[in-house]
Motif scaffolding. Structure first.
Motif, mmCIF file in Angstrom:
data_model
loop_
_atom_site.group_PDB
_atom_site.id
_atom_site.type_symbol
_atom_site.label_atom_id
_atom_site.label_comp_id
_atom_site.label_asym_id
_atom_site.label_seq_id
_atom_site.Cartn_x
_atom_site.Cartn_y
_atom_site.Cartn_z
ATOM 1 N N HIS A 34 0.699 -1.319 0.016
ATOM 2 C CA HIS A 34 0.034 -0.127 -0.204
ATOM 3 C C HIS A 34 0.768 1.264 -0.039
ATOM 4 O O HIS A 34 0.399 2.014 -0.327
ATOM 5 C CB HIS A 34 -0.826 0.054 1.196
ATOM 6 C CG HIS A 34 -0.291 0.057 2.570
ATOM 7 N ND1 HIS A 34 0.291 -1.382 2.985
ATOM 8 C CD2 HIS A 34 0.003 1.041 3.404
ATOM 9 C CE1 HIS A 34 0.887 -0.775 4.323
ATOM 10 N NE2 HIS A 34 0.539 0.458 4.501
ATOM 11 N N GLN A 35 2.213 1.115 0.395
ATOM 12 C CA GLN A 35 3.221 2.083 -0.024
ATOM 13 C C GLN A 35 3.864 2.187 -1.286
ATOM 14 O O GLN A 35 4.803 2.973 -1.428
ATOM 15 C CB GLN A 35 4.156 2.208 1.164
ATOM 16 C CG GLN A 35 3.505 2.500 2.671
ATOM 17 C CD GLN A 35 3.120 3.768 2.891
ATOM 18 O OE1 GLN A 35 3.191 4.810 1.930
ATOM 19 N NE2 GLN A 35 2.479 4.428 4.189
ATOM 20 N N GLY A 36 3.357 1.312 -1.933
ATOM 21 C CA GLY A 36 4.198 1.199 -3.420
ATOM 22 C C GLY A 36 5.611 0.542 -3.242
ATOM 23 O O GLY A 36 6.507 0.807 -3.991
ATOM 24 N N VAL A 37 5.983 -0.133 -2.053
ATOM 25 C CA VAL A 37 7.228 -0.641 -1.788
ATOM 26 C C VAL A 37 7.405 -2.154 -2.409
ATOM 27 O O VAL A 37 6.529 -2.858 -1.856
ATOM 28 C CB VAL A 37 7.639 -0.641 -0.519
ATOM 29 C CG1 VAL A 37 9.179 -1.034 -0.188
ATOM 30 C CG2 VAL A 37 7.550 0.790 -0.110
ATOM 31 N N VAL A 49 4.231 -6.501 4.398
ATOM 32 C CA VAL A 49 3.226 -5.719 5.379
ATOM 33 C C VAL A 49 1.756 -5.361 4.672
ATOM 34 O O VAL A 49 1.780 -4.700 3.691
ATOM 35 C CB VAL A 49 4.006 -4.416 5.557
ATOM 36 C CG1 VAL A 49 3.160 -3.477 6.595
ATOM 37 C CG2 VAL A 49 5.315 -4.724 6.244
ATOM 38 N N PRO A 50 0.784 -5.919 5.454
ATOM 39 C CA PRO A 50 -0.628 -5.582 4.707
ATOM 40 C C PRO A 50 -0.977 -4.129 5.126
ATOM 41 O O PRO A 50 -0.387 -3.516 6.203
ATOM 42 C CB PRO A 50 -1.412 -6.516 5.356
ATOM 43 C CG PRO A 50 -0.661 -6.835 6.854
ATOM 44 C CD PRO A 50 0.777 -6.771 6.657
ATOM 45 N N GLU A 51 -2.013 -3.735 4.267
ATOM 46 C CA GLU A 51 -2.481 -2.370 4.695
ATOM 47 C C GLU A 51 -3.364 -2.392 6.000
ATOM 48 O O GLU A 51 -4.043 -3.496 6.263
ATOM 49 C CB GLU A 51 -3.403 -1.792 3.421
ATOM 50 C CG GLU A 51 -3.917 -0.442 3.643
ATOM 51 C CD GLU A 51 -4.585 -0.028 2.424
ATOM 52 O OE1 GLU A 51 -4.785 1.029 2.292
ATOM 53 O OE2 GLU A 51 -4.635 -0.639 1.690
ATOM 54 N N SER A 52 -3.302 -1.223 6.891
ATOM 55 C CA SER A 52 -4.022 -1.292 8.085
ATOM 56 C C SER A 52 -5.456 -1.166 7.869
ATOM 57 O O SER A 52 -5.984 -0.669 7.045
ATOM 58 C CB SER A 52 -3.414 -0.318 9.130
ATOM 59 O OG SER A 52 -2.108 -0.441 9.287
#
Length: 406
Positions: free
Chosen positions: A333-336, A403-406
């Protein structure tokens, strides 16, 4: 030569942490490479629950305002106030809005109340603590609340003639609290009141009041309840720490930001050491606040270096301090995307099948040899990739693979 991680890593849980360390440390520090990702906080929550239930830990300390944290501690230990109030007023930086922090506080309260109407014995209750100073990105708090609390405690138990000032003088010296919390002072030392005549006088009074607290320890130990003595010690540390911090804010020299960072972490370290005096603690903060090597960052006026809270505590506690740093793989979700294969994170990401793994950092460092892998470039603002040169100074390395989106 390819590195085989299968004998150096295990799924992250309290048992894996226990196997990695030679004994139960007084302080386990779990670092995170960025703020604001609830997945990292849920990982922290799960580890704390296991440390509580399997290894006797009773305190969690977070990178949040130490004075505001008293509200959260009152709620989890005795049910004072409400969950919503504890979250709204008991966290700095807006972190009370985090779902993971809500889950943590709710679980701690339920654990303490589980033993029936009377709740758990005081020595068995879970405790919450903030170990940061009353500091925000834009400003530092007024020293008035802590100075007032310190003076009131001493006045309640000692001959007034022993006190270096009256309550009225102490209340008048700071002036308006807006002087202290002026946002412009964070970048412009000329806007700070930290070196005014009133601030200099307050620093002397804070020192005198703290000295009196030490001088009268035998009497105060007999007269005041333990919880009250613990809280007034926190106020004494905070008053002196804030006044030093404001003094550094008014410093026009090139060393200004290094002094501010160093003073902030000194406040953190003093609070952590005080917490370990009552039992084993899990601390959670950004990796840079907990690492043993010198911390550094680049700010608007150039590079800044300072010794972190972890470095200061480790120097005092030795093997009683354990640091587990956290690294990340992907953050969709941060484009990483997945980390480059020639980086430390890339090596871990390619070989570790589980989402959350704990790696023996020192064995990994020895296997990698010298020079270490290339550092990963920061994929988004606010994320600080792990410096591979720090591996020999870690007790463990945690990888949160995706890391999933919160």
């Amino acid at each position: 030569m390819p590195i085989d991680l299968k004998d150096m890593a295990a799924p992250l849980d309290a048992a894996a942490v226990s196997r990695l360390l030679p004994h139960r440390p007084r302080l386990v520090a779990l670092g995170e490479p960025t703020h604001g990702e609830d997945a990292l906080l849920h990982l922290r929550n799960a580890l704390f629950r296991q440390l509580v239930e399997e290894h006797g830990y009773r305190t969690i300390a977070l990178e949040t305002d130490c004075l505001a944290g008293l509200l959260v501690d009152a709620y989890v230990t005795s049910g004072t106030g409400t969950l919503d109030a504890a979250l709204e007023h008991g966290f700095s930086h807006g972190w009370g809005a985090s779902a993971a922090n809500r889950d943590l506080v709710r679980w701690m309260r339920a654990y303490n109340a589980r033993a029936g109407e009377e709740g758990r014995a005081a020595t068995d209750r879970l405790r919450f603590a903030g170990f940061d100073g009353p500091l925000e990105i834009t400003h530092a708090a007024s020293p008035r609340p802590s100075l007032t609390a310190l003076h009131a405690h001493l006045a309640a138990y000692l001959d007034p003639a022993l006190l270096p000032c009256t309550a009225e003088e102490l209340d008048s010296l700071p002036g308006e609290d807006d002087r202290w919390t002026e946002p412009a002072a964070m970048t412009d030392p000329a806007r700070s009141c930290g070196r005014s005549a009133e601030a200099v006088r307050l620093r002397l009074l804070a020192d005198d009041l703290t000295a009196l607290l030490d001088q009268q320890e035998p009497h105060l130990r007999a007269a005041a309840p333990p919880a009250e003595r613990e809280t007034v010690r926190l106020h004494a540390r905070t008053a002196t720490g804030l006044l030093r911090y404001h003094h550094a804010m008014a410093d026009p020299s090139p060393a200004r930001m290094s002094r501010l960072c160093a003073q902030r972490d000194l406040m953190m370290a003093e609070n952590l050491l005080a917490l370990t005096a009552r039992g084993p603690v899990l601390a959670h903060a950004q990796n840079a606040h907990l690492q043993r090597p010198k911390s550094s960052m680049r700010m608007w006026q150039g590079p800044v270096e300072w010794w972190s809270a972890g470095a200061l505590v480790s120097a005092r506690l030795g093997e009683e301090y354990a640091f587990l740093a956290t690294a990340l793989g992907t953050v969709g979700h941060q484009g990483v995307p997945a980390p480059p294969p020639d980086t430390l994170e890339g090596l871990l990401y390619a070989q570790l099948p589980e989402d959350r793994h704990l790696v023996d950092a020192r064995r990994l460092a020895a296997a990698l040899g010298d020079p270490p892998p290339a550092p990963r470039t920061s994929p988004w603002f606010g994320y600080a990739p792990l410096d591979p040169a720090h591996l020999p100074h870690l007790d463990g390395l945690v990888l949160l693979k995706d890391v999933p989106e919160s």
